[in-house]
Design a protein around this motif. Structure first.
Motif, mmCIF file in Angstrom:
data_model
loop_
_atom_site.group_PDB
_atom_site.id
_atom_site.type_symbol
_atom_site.label_atom_id
_atom_site.label_comp_id
_atom_site.label_asym_id
_atom_site.label_seq_id
_atom_site.Cartn_x
_atom_site.Cartn_y
_atom_site.Cartn_z
ATOM 1 N N TYR A 19 0.675 -1.127 -0.106
ATOM 2 C CA TYR A 19 0.199 0.514 0.062
ATOM 3 C C TYR A 19 1.083 0.966 0.120
ATOM 4 O O TYR A 19 0.230 1.946 -0.468
ATOM 5 N N CYS A 20 1.791 0.708 1.091
ATOM 6 C CA CYS A 20 2.252 2.109 0.519
ATOM 7 C C CYS A 20 3.671 2.030 1.821
ATOM 8 O O CYS A 20 4.016 1.814 3.221
ATOM 9 N N ARG A 22 5.796 3.264 3.020
ATOM 10 C CA ARG A 22 5.702 4.777 4.456
ATOM 11 C C ARG A 22 5.424 4.112 5.661
ATOM 12 O O ARG A 22 5.322 3.965 6.863
ATOM 13 N N GLN A 23 3.810 4.367 5.401
ATOM 14 C CA GLN A 23 2.914 3.345 6.284
ATOM 15 C C GLN A 23 3.728 1.924 6.775
ATOM 16 O O GLN A 23 3.394 1.903 7.915
ATOM 17 N N GLU A 187 4.677 11.026 0.629
ATOM 18 C CA GLU A 187 4.997 11.593 -0.349
ATOM 19 C C GLU A 187 3.171 11.125 -0.504
ATOM 20 O O GLU A 187 2.831 10.489 -0.685
ATOM 21 N N ASN A 189 -0.186 11.106 -1.974
ATOM 22 C CA ASN A 189 -0.746 10.943 -2.987
ATOM 23 C C ASN A 189 -2.296 9.918 -2.425
ATOM 24 O O ASN A 189 -2.454 10.108 -1.926
ATOM 25 N N CYS A 192 -3.424 8.365 0.583
ATOM 26 C CA CYS A 192 -3.386 8.901 1.548
ATOM 27 C C CYS A 192 -5.043 9.663 2.885
ATOM 28 O O CYS A 192 -4.370 9.165 3.979
ATOM 29 N N CYS A 195 -5.901 5.918 4.808
ATOM 30 C CA CYS A 195 -4.338 5.558 5.309
ATOM 31 C C CYS A 195 -4.850 6.209 6.946
ATOM 32 O O CYS A 195 -5.176 7.408 6.930
ATOM 33 N N LYS A 198 -2.278 8.512 8.701
ATOM 34 C CA LYS A 198 -2.412 10.124 8.137
ATOM 35 C C LYS A 198 -2.150 11.052 8.350
ATOM 36 O O LYS A 198 -1.566 11.917 8.600
ATOM 37 N N CYS A 201 1.448 10.451 10.073
ATOM 38 C CA CYS A 201 2.657 10.514 8.433
ATOM 39 C C CYS A 201 2.879 12.189 8.389
ATOM 40 O O CYS A 201 3.406 13.022 7.864
ATOM 41 N N PRO A 203 0.983 13.278 5.666
ATOM 42 C CA PRO A 203 1.724 13.695 3.993
ATOM 43 C C PRO A 203 1.896 15.305 3.620
ATOM 44 O O PRO A 203 2.379 15.465 2.810
HETATM 45 S S1 SF4 Z 1 -0.396 8.716 5.016
HETATM 46 FE FE1 SF4 Z 1 1.590 8.939 4.585
HETATM 47 S S2 SF4 Z 1 1.530 6.692 5.401
HETATM 48 FE FE2 SF4 Z 1 -0.072 6.998 4.117
HETATM 49 S S3 SF4 Z 1 -0.273 5.830 2.737
HETATM 50 FE FE3 SF4 Z 1 0.010 8.862 2.781
HETATM 51 S S4 SF4 Z 1 2.675 9.242 2.579
HETATM 52 FE FE4 SF4 Z 1 1.887 6.521 2.865
#
Ligand code: SF4
Length: 221
Positions: A19-20, A22-23, A187, A189, A192, A195, A198, A201, A203
């Motif tokens: 999914y991501c 970073r997540q 990043e 996207n 987010c 997510c 969020k 993070c 974003p």
């Molecule tokens: S909020 Fe952060 S961790 Fe979640 S999808 Fe976006 S960039 Fe990834």
């Protein structure tokens, strides 16, 4: 390559990484976690799956629930929601089960909240489970299914070459990221919005930082 016991990562993380990255890193490296509506719905669905009194046994099919699984090749371990065993005449990719005569073929099923998604993240997780079972039981598993709580339907998944290659590549990338111990940069996207991390993070912060930098720079020049 075979990973050691110390290298093993949680299999369920492969869906987060797909999914991501970073997540996944926020959850598995920084140990952050935050529930949103989607993750809470998922937990409720899994409570039913893990309940031994919640049955969907049909005909000849044997169900194993909450089965511990692992793969040294992927360096992943976890729990499979439901592993069905279907009767088969082919003893090549099947196992014997005490008190159940004949040969039995694996058919993993993963329970998901919501409805089928446009991406293949759920299929990646299911395929990783199948690859664990293949390694543990020395069989080949070609098919499984994803069950969605919202549609109350099963979607068939075929564990083809491309999906297996994706699982291997994601697992390797997870190990590399974990070893490096770095949290990938945010990043912003389309993902987010839904997510669960969020708020942690943030974003939009990178964009805000870039904006402020530009504004401050312009004001002071
Ligand atoms: S909020 Fe952060 S961790 Fe979640 S999808 Fe976006 S960039 Fe990834």
């Amino acid at each position: 390559m075979a990973y050691t016991e110390d290298d093993m990562l949680m299999l369920s993380g492969i869906q987060h990484f797909a999914y991501c990255p970073r997540q996944w890193a926020l959850i598995h490296i920084a140990q952050e976690w935050s529930d949103n509506k989607l993750t809470v719905e998922g937990k409720i669905l899994h409570t039913h799956v893990d309940d031994p009194f919640y049955r969907n046994k049909v005909g000849e099919v044997i169900c194993w629930r909450s089965l511990n699984i692992a793969s040294r090749e992927l360096g992943l371990y976890g729990v499979a929601d439901v592993v069905e065993l279907h009767p088969t005449q082919d003893n090549k990719n099947a196992i014997e089960i005490a008190d159940s005569p004949g040969w039995w073929q694996f058919f993993p099923v993963e329970y998901k909240h919501g409805k089928p998604k446009a991406d293949n993240i759920d299929a990646v997780q299911l395929c990783a489970q199948a690859m664990c079972l293949e390694e543990q039981y020395n069989v080949v598993i070609n098919n499984g299914a994803l069950y969605y709580g919202e549609t109350r339907r099963r979607e068939p998944v075929s564990f083809d070459k491309a999906l297996r290659a994706e699982v291997l590549s994601l697992a390797d990338a997870m190990h590399l990221t974990f070893k490096a111990g770095n949290i990938p940069q945010e990043e912003k996207n389309a993902k987010c919005r839904n997510c669960s991390l969020k708020d942690i993070c943030m974003p939009g912060l990178k964009l805000a930082r870039a904006y402020l930098k530009t504004e401050l720079y312009e004001e002071t020049t």
